[in-house]
Scaffold this motif. Structure first.
Motif, PDB file in Angstrom:
ATOM      1  N   SER A  10       0.776  -7.284  -8.110  1.00 37.21           N
ATOM      2  CA  SER A  10       0.985  -7.952  -7.041  1.00 37.21           C
ATOM      3  C   SER A  10      -0.179  -8.779  -6.405  1.00 37.21           C
ATOM      4  O   SER A  10      -1.388  -8.121  -6.633  1.00 37.21           O
ATOM      5  CB  SER A  10       1.648  -7.139  -5.731  1.00 37.21           C
ATOM      6  N   VAL A  11      -0.127 -10.096  -6.002  1.00 32.72           N
ATOM      7  CA  VAL A  11      -1.286 -10.779  -5.354  1.00 32.72           C
ATOM      8  C   VAL A  11      -1.593 -10.294  -3.881  1.00 32.72           C
ATOM      9  O   VAL A  11      -0.580 -10.145  -3.109  1.00 32.72           O
ATOM     10  CB  VAL A  11      -0.715 -12.372  -5.168  1.00 32.72           C
ATOM     11  N   VAL A  12      -2.683  -9.656  -3.699  1.00 31.46           N
ATOM     12  CA  VAL A  12      -2.726  -8.902  -2.592  1.00 31.46           C
ATOM     13  C   VAL A  12      -3.860  -9.593  -1.758  1.00 31.46           C
ATOM     14  O   VAL A  12      -4.230  -9.163  -0.672  1.00 31.46           O
ATOM     15  CB  VAL A  12      -3.190  -7.391  -2.683  1.00 31.46           C
ATOM     16  N   SER A  13      -4.580 -10.518  -2.162  1.00 27.53           N
ATOM     17  CA  SER A  13      -5.749 -11.106  -1.307  1.00 27.53           C
ATOM     18  C   SER A  13      -5.498 -12.917  -2.134  1.00 27.53           C
ATOM     19  O   SER A  13      -5.713 -13.034  -3.295  1.00 27.53           O
ATOM     20  CB  SER A  13      -6.892 -10.555  -1.541  1.00 27.53           C
ATOM     21  N   ALA A  14      -5.583 -13.803  -1.135  1.00 30.81           N
ATOM     22  CA  ALA A  14      -5.398 -15.251  -1.622  1.00 30.81           C
ATOM     23  C   ALA A  14      -6.509 -15.980  -0.771  1.00 30.81           C
ATOM     24  O   ALA A  14      -6.157 -17.044  -0.375  1.00 30.81           O
ATOM     25  CB  ALA A  14      -4.252 -15.666  -1.808  1.00 30.81           C
TER      26      ALA A  14
ATOM     27  N   THR B  13      -6.460 -12.369  -6.084  1.00 35.45           N
ATOM     28  CA  THR B  13      -6.767 -11.032  -6.363  1.00 35.45           C
ATOM     29  C   THR B  13      -5.593 -10.286  -6.437  1.00 35.45           C
ATOM     30  O   THR B  13      -4.730 -10.314  -5.608  1.00 35.45           O
ATOM     31  CB  THR B  13      -7.685 -10.411  -5.127  1.00 35.45           C
TER      32      THR B  13
ATOM     33  N   ASP C 221      -3.542  -6.255  -7.611  1.00 39.48           N
ATOM     34  CA  ASP C 221      -3.732  -4.967  -7.519  1.00 39.48           C
ATOM     35  C   ASP C 221      -3.612  -4.064  -8.615  1.00 39.48           C
ATOM     36  O   ASP C 221      -2.939  -3.016  -8.689  1.00 39.48           O
ATOM     37  CB  ASP C 221      -2.744  -4.448  -6.419  1.00 39.48           C
TER      38      ASP C 221
ATOM     39  N   HIS D 182      -8.611  -3.733  -8.385  1.00 37.17           N
ATOM     40  CA  HIS D 182      -8.468  -5.135  -8.332  1.00 37.17           C
ATOM     41  C   HIS D 182      -8.705  -5.996  -9.510  1.00 37.17           C
ATOM     42  O   HIS D 182      -9.645  -5.524 -10.401  1.00 37.17           O
ATOM     43  CB  HIS D 182      -9.062  -5.782  -7.035  1.00 37.17           C
TER      44      HIS D 182
ATOM     45  N   LEU E  86       0.700 -14.922  -1.759  1.00 36.62           N
ATOM     46  CA  LEU E  86       0.631 -13.438  -1.264  1.00 36.62           C
ATOM     47  C   LEU E  86       1.706 -12.475  -1.574  1.00 36.62           C
ATOM     48  O   LEU E  86       2.944 -13.009  -1.112  1.00 36.62           O
ATOM     49  CB  LEU E  86      -0.072 -13.466   0.220  1.00 36.62           C
ATOM     50  N   GLY E  87       1.629 -11.435  -2.287  1.00 38.96           N
ATOM     51  CA  GLY E  87       2.719 -10.660  -2.532  1.00 38.96           C
ATOM     52  C   GLY E  87       3.545 -10.860  -3.557  1.00 38.96           C
ATOM     53  O   GLY E  87       4.517 -10.106  -3.903  1.00 38.96           O
TER      54      GLY E  87
ATOM     55  N   PRO F 206      -6.131  -4.359   1.398  1.00 36.23           N
ATOM     56  CA  PRO F 206      -4.960  -4.951   2.150  1.00 36.23           C
ATOM     57  C   PRO F 206      -3.467  -4.450   1.568  1.00 36.23           C
ATOM     58  O   PRO F 206      -3.629  -4.116   0.236  1.00 36.23           O
ATOM     59  CB  PRO F 206      -5.031  -6.335   1.892  1.00 36.23           C
TER      60      PRO F 206
ATOM     61  N   VAL G 231       0.007  -5.317   1.170  1.00 36.12           N
ATOM     62  CA  VAL G 231       0.835  -6.817   1.246  1.00 36.12           C
ATOM     63  C   VAL G 231       2.176  -6.877   0.843  1.00 36.12           C
ATOM     64  O   VAL G 231       2.804  -7.613   1.749  1.00 36.12           O
ATOM     65  CB  VAL G 231      -0.059  -7.716   0.236  1.00 36.12           C
ATOM     66  N   THR G 232       2.727  -6.343  -0.083  1.00 36.55           N
ATOM     67  CA  THR G 232       3.977  -6.217  -0.442  1.00 36.55           C
ATOM     68  C   THR G 232       5.075  -5.461   0.525  1.00 36.55           C
ATOM     69  O   THR G 232       4.756  -4.590   1.186  1.00 36.55           O
ATOM     70  CB  THR G 232       4.302  -5.847  -1.799  1.00 36.55           C
TER      71      THR G 232
ATOM     72  N   ASP H  52      -6.577  -9.492   5.775  1.00 36.62           N
ATOM     73  CA  ASP H  52      -7.494 -10.398   5.365  1.00 36.62           C
ATOM     74  C   ASP H  52      -6.748 -11.694   5.508  1.00 36.62           C
ATOM     75  O   ASP H  52      -7.214 -12.760   5.022  1.00 36.62           O
ATOM     76  CB  ASP H  52      -8.230 -10.154   4.111  1.00 36.62           C
ATOM     77  N   HIS H  53      -5.504 -11.907   5.848  1.00 42.99           N
ATOM     78  CA  HIS H  53      -4.572 -13.087   5.898  1.00 42.99           C
ATOM     79  C   HIS H  53      -3.693 -13.009   7.041  1.00 42.99           C
ATOM     80  O   HIS H  53      -2.999 -11.969   7.349  1.00 42.99           O
ATOM     81  CB  HIS H  53      -3.836 -13.167   4.470  1.00 42.99           C
TER      82      HIS H  53
ATOM     83  N   ARG I 227     -13.560 -10.277  -3.090  1.00 46.03           N
ATOM     84  CA  ARG I 227     -12.488  -9.672  -3.912  1.00 46.03           C
ATOM     85  C   ARG I 227     -11.413  -9.895  -2.990  1.00 46.03           C
ATOM     86  O   ARG I 227     -10.154 -10.248  -3.354  1.00 46.03           O
ATOM     87  CB  ARG I 227     -13.022  -8.286  -4.283  1.00 46.03           C
ATOM     88  N   THR I 228     -11.653  -9.078  -1.729  1.00 43.53           N
ATOM     89  CA  THR I 228     -10.553  -9.043  -0.552  1.00 43.53           C
ATOM     90  C   THR I 228     -11.484  -9.458   0.584  1.00 43.53           C
ATOM     91  O   THR I 228     -12.621  -9.396   0.458  1.00 43.53           O
ATOM     92  CB  THR I 228     -10.012  -7.732  -0.260  1.00 43.53           C
TER      93      THR I 228
END
Lengths: 376, 376
Positions: free
Chosen positions: A276-280, A287, A289, A321, A335-336, B94, B96-97, B120-121, B151-152
């Motif tokens: 999953s996208v966890v940081s954008a 980034t 996971d 990551h 994100l997510g 983070p 996130v999902t 972070d978002h 990275r995050t």
């Protein structure tokens, strides 16, 4: 197991708790059928290698398609396969220490149709024979020939012959045959070169078999070959059985190695890691996971397969990551959102997970345990 | 668990069923005490990182030595630490999902003294706030600043400030503080360069903290630093707590990076992989039963530490095997004999094992589970 509740829900493939290891069941089943058809057509037996999938559910499907048994790289894998009632287990690495020999003999008694193990040293042969006799059992052994890799195995024909003679004479052992696995040839990326080297190895093995026969030693099983040489070795009919492993899943490395000019590789990628996208917050990448603990790092990098713009690529970005690098001007995945990557080297990647998430199309249909993960 | 019967037997360290992960308890305890003493002397708190050891037994020893809590890289690690009744759990990545947020809120309710997580978002902040309020709980958050690694974390001061404001105003959230972890500095092998870069990062963080204070936003916790910068960052007293991880075990990479001219690294290697010689037919090397599945492969190669002639070196030799290369003229270790190697990169190496074998001198004294191995 937060993903179990998703089984059967349409679209659940993109909603998995991540990182997760995913089998595309349709590609997986086509790979199993294709290898089984090949072996049937050539009259060669299949004893596929569980070192790839480490899973009773996968082994059962190979047996159901006609495999005569399963190979294992570790004693711990073999223990799990026997527990799962998989027949015809053969252990492809020498079991040498007192602790391993005690476990091996116990397993040999528990296995419904026995099992077999390789041996490559006279001291180990004596130890196996003694342990088998002490426990009132007989253990089937195959003499391991180093086959150019020289990782394990006897170095030359004389050593094979001496060991085969000793095995044939040992009251606690059954000499079942010869193993000759050229692991170093499987990933050679030029088919003609792979073919030439495999032929050389078979020529060396043929000379040994001729000497064994001349010495009056019967050899029932000749096992070897991998996904890279399955048809090269299989067409030649020297081997009585093939110990192919990676064909069920394929990976980035094998897909590149088995490209043959303009011909597609013979098997499909059926194994993916869902992330999953966890940081954008950065420009040009997001980034995800899935990092060093989600993929094997000994081969190429993972290949982005799903959920990201065409042309996206992956870089390792620490233990947890990955960096999903986007092509110029591409829109960032949200994100997510869910991403899938093909795995770099399938066997050690599988070893990082406890379960397979089995999908049909976009739906999670089952979760299979990876019983032999981490089992030594 | 064939090794359990060996507990307490003199010499059992050399008789382990292999490959096995070994902690030298004396070096491990000295490392924990040394870091605890450092933090106490400087008046900085310790919240060591469980991403290294993934084990409740290890975390308990850090807490007993004065740590105020434990950091976790994954939610799955945090779940295991809370289950083990470890207080003060902080999650450094983070979450996130939807699936992870549901697990996080459930864990927050279960944790005896709550837990904290980075954000972070703004979208993630809204989702966490909503989930916490729906479950009638409050969640402590730290705003993550990217700290040069990107990275995050928030990319700049404006983003940190906006997120801190939003967190302070969110009814389901407690703004606990700021995280600024420079993972990319920890392994820089020249101390002066590591010091310069760490100072730059702290200067950026100082500017952000000044802006936060000017905006009337209270910041209780400032967390960061790793084993490579623990004293550089700790001496400066900007951070209220240090999230050091690898110091408990050290590894080949850190031992090299923390050499400071002629000064020995500040911590000792306490983590080893025990292996056995399983094939000895080649000239100049033997094969041991520890390969790609026994060591992380993202760093340097393992370093031979015990059981082999001085000057022996290691090469990866497939999933299950390593090549132990002997110096010219050295006698081969016997088939079945025990070898130990220092680990290349400790965190992902630990992730390949289910248990630690704890030794005192040459005797196995305990076996500790690695509860968070593979937990995401």
């Amino acid at each position: 197991m937060p993903n179990r509740r998703l089984i059967g829900q349409p679209g659940s493939r993109a909603a998995l708790d991540t990182p997760a290891l995913v089998i595309d069941i349709e590609a997986f089943e086509r790979n199993i059928a294709k290898m089984a058809d090949y072996a049937r057509a050539r009259g060669v037996a299949l004893r596929p290698h569980a070192k790839t999938h480490k899973s009773v559910a996968c082994a059962r499907r190979q047996i159901a398609a006609g495999a005569i048994g399963i190979c294992c790289a570790t004693l711990g894998e073999a223990e799990e396969m026997v527990k799962g009632e998989i027949p015809g287990v053969h252990i492809t690495s020498p079991q040498v220490t007192a602790s391993k020999i005690a476990r091996l003999i116990a397993l040999n008694r528990a296995a419904p149709r026995g099992l077999s193990v390789v041996v490559d040293h006279p001291d180990n042969l004596v130890a196996l024979d003694e342990a088998a006799r002490q426990q009132g059992t007989r253990l089937a052994v195959l003499v391991d020939f180093s086959a150019g890799l020289s990782r394990t195995g006897c170095a030359d024909a004389d050593a094979v012959l001496a060991l085969a003679r000793a095995a044939a004479a040992a009251p606690g052992l059954d000499l079942r045959g010869i193993q000759s696995y050229s692991g170093n040839l499987q990933h050679i990326a030029v088919r003609a070169e792979r073919a030439r080297r495999a032929q050389e190895q078979r020529a060396a093995l043929r000379r040994i078999l001729t000497e064994l026969r001349a010495a009056g030693i019967a050899v029932e099983v000749i096992t070897g070959a991998g996904t890279g040489t399955y048809d090269l070795d299989g067409d030649d009919k020297l081997f009585t059985e093939l110990q192919v492993g990676s064909y069920v899943f394929m990976d980035v490395d094998y897909q590149r190695a088995l490209l043959d000019g303009s011909n597609a590789p013979p098997f499909e990628t059926s194994l993916f890691v869902a992330a999953s996208v966890v940081s954008a917050n950065a420009r040009g990448y997001v980034t995800i996971d899935a990092g060093l603990k989600a993929f094997a790092t000994d081969g190429p990098v993972p290949e982005v397969a799903k959920g990201a713009p065409e042309g996206s690529s992956y870089q390792f970005f620490g233990d947890e990551h990955g960096k999903l690098i986007l092509p110029d001007g591409a829109e960032k995945p949200a994100l997510g959102s869910a991403i899938e990557c093909a795995t770099p080297h399938c066997d050690p990647t599988v070893n990082l997970y406890d379960v397979y998430h089995v999908v049909r199309g976009d739906t999670l249909i089952d979760i299979w345990p990876i019983e032999a993960r981490g089992k030594r």
